[in-house]
Scaffold this active site. Sequence first.
Site, PDB file in Angstrom:
ATOM      1  N   HIS A   1      -9.089   6.082   1.527  1.00 41.17           N
ATOM      2  CA  HIS A   1     -10.502   6.473   1.497  1.00 41.17           C
ATOM      3  C   HIS A   1     -11.385   5.433   2.176  1.00 41.17           C
ATOM      4  O   HIS A   1     -12.202   5.772   3.050  1.00 41.17           O
ATOM      5  CB  HIS A   1     -10.936   6.671   0.042  1.00 41.17           C
ATOM      6  CG  HIS A   1     -12.323   7.197  -0.107  1.00 41.17           C
ATOM      7  ND1 HIS A   1     -12.621   8.539  -0.133  1.00 41.17           N
ATOM      8  CD2 HIS A   1     -13.520   6.553  -0.219  1.00 41.17           C
ATOM      9  CE1 HIS A   1     -13.917   8.712  -0.260  1.00 41.17           C
ATOM     10  NE2 HIS A   1     -14.500   7.512  -0.316  1.00 41.17           N
ATOM     11  N   GLU A   2     -11.229   4.182   1.779  1.00 38.13           N
ATOM     12  CA  GLU A   2     -12.080   3.132   2.336  1.00 38.13           C
ATOM     13  C   GLU A   2     -11.754   2.869   3.804  1.00 38.13           C
ATOM     14  O   GLU A   2     -12.634   2.502   4.588  1.00 38.13           O
ATOM     15  CB  GLU A   2     -11.937   1.844   1.525  1.00 38.13           C
ATOM     16  CG  GLU A   2     -12.335   1.965   0.057  1.00 38.13           C
ATOM     17  CD  GLU A   2     -13.749   2.493  -0.140  1.00 38.13           C
ATOM     18  OE1 GLU A   2     -14.600   2.286   0.749  1.00 38.13           O
ATOM     19  OE2 GLU A   2     -14.004   3.122  -1.177  1.00 38.13           O
TER      20      GLU A   2
ATOM     21  N   HIS B   1     -13.935   5.130   5.940  1.00 40.70           N
ATOM     22  CA  HIS B   1     -15.284   4.568   6.164  1.00 40.70           C
ATOM     23  C   HIS B   1     -15.237   3.431   7.186  1.00 40.70           C
ATOM     24  O   HIS B   1     -16.068   3.356   8.099  1.00 40.70           O
ATOM     25  CB  HIS B   1     -15.848   4.027   4.846  1.00 40.70           C
ATOM     26  CG  HIS B   1     -16.125   5.072   3.812  1.00 40.70           C
ATOM     27  ND1 HIS B   1     -16.864   6.203   4.072  1.00 40.70           N
ATOM     28  CD2 HIS B   1     -15.772   5.146   2.495  1.00 40.70           C
ATOM     29  CE1 HIS B   1     -16.957   6.935   2.965  1.00 40.70           C
ATOM     30  NE2 HIS B   1     -16.293   6.318   2.007  1.00 40.70           N
TER      31      HIS B   1
END
Length: 455
Positions: free
Chosen positions: A22-23, A26
């Site tokens: 997920h990170e 980003h």
Amino acid sequence: MLHIIWIFFTFTLTLSMLILVHELGHFLVARYYGVKVERFSIGFGYPLLRKRDKFDTEYILSAIPLGGYVKMFGAGGESISHENSFESFNNKPIWQRCAITSAGSICNIMFAFAIYWLVFMIGIPDFRPILTDILPESIIARANIRPGMEIKSVNGINTPSWSAVRHQLMKVLKNNEQIYLDVSNNSNPLTIQRKFLELSLKDHIECSKKDPLITLGINPIISHIEPIIKTVQAGSAAEKAGLQPNDKIIKVEEKNIDHWSSFVMSIKNSPGKKLRLKIERNKTILELILIPDSQLNQHNYVEGFAGLTPTVIPISNANQIVNRYDPLSALYKAGEASWNIIILTMEVLTEVIGGNAKLSSLSGPISIAHGAYLSAENGLIHYLMFLSLISINLGIMNLLPIPILDGGRLLFLMIEKIRSKPIEESVQERIYQISSIILMVLMALAIFNDISKLR
């Protein structure tokens, strides 16, 4: 102790991978659009590892693997100099900020898709749909379908495995069609019989809300469950009744027990009531009185509970099959599986938001830990499929328009686009505080539900 360590390990591994993916979404999109990333952190608390790269980004691995974050330059509303403004998140066009914000969830869904693609190429173990346990007086029992029969097709579509049967049943029920099963008896597999399942409106509704196999009365087990007791919980109703391991249940209230499911149904339907049991112990017939305890099930209905586990005899490997696909077919199957999970997750969220699902159905980290442990115990393929499921759920949940989540930030960006100016920092801060409290309450409720299920 080893059991607890293994649960903790699988939970930590699962959560860490999903947070990293997920990170990373980003991080990569922020870098692509020229935003300076000041910190990339996995976990919270005491930093175990620190490293800084040539772009002056600090990478941190912390002791508590329950989250993570990417800190971007200029994202917190701090004042920045003119010469560094091109690296600021808030100075980027709204569409780029939306792309960076949504990248984490998109990366989770892409990760799940990639895992499914790999899984379908490796092959998913499954079993021939041979009926070993049919619930008494169920829809399928009324159709005169007996244990030992094998489901060959559903409404003319071949069903070589349990997953194929379930998939076809769900399609038939979704289209509100009648159900026709072609079954054969293993003693004469060449003879095919067509059975019609007569469903009422209530049956259709129940099938749409639950596993259709269970609703029809099929226990899709990959083993044979004998009506023989394996374990008795300490202090349970079964122990108080004098039941012991290796006891064979013969009768309940003068009703013959041929399958474990019949015994379970008798217990569930009799909370707090006396049940006269006839058992066989060391070739001796005994009569006992069992008074099941009362407990709330997942639908908040009171049912009986005795505290027993049965003897399970695994099905022969001769009935096991492997559903394996070439890369192109696996790609299609991966897309289909991912899309089905997305739709299912959205339907569940709609039920919760609409008030049609009870808060007792919320699950939290303990359920995830237990699911990770059980799937890992069943092998790599089952664990990977569980990882895909949780990854998609995490991705979609993060897109909910709750201010503390990515979806909330996207909502703020849309409002900024409409107003031609961002929401004031003080207002955003107040909204974030309220949202944090709401999420903490929901998390506490989810953990409470998890603990309640362990009892």
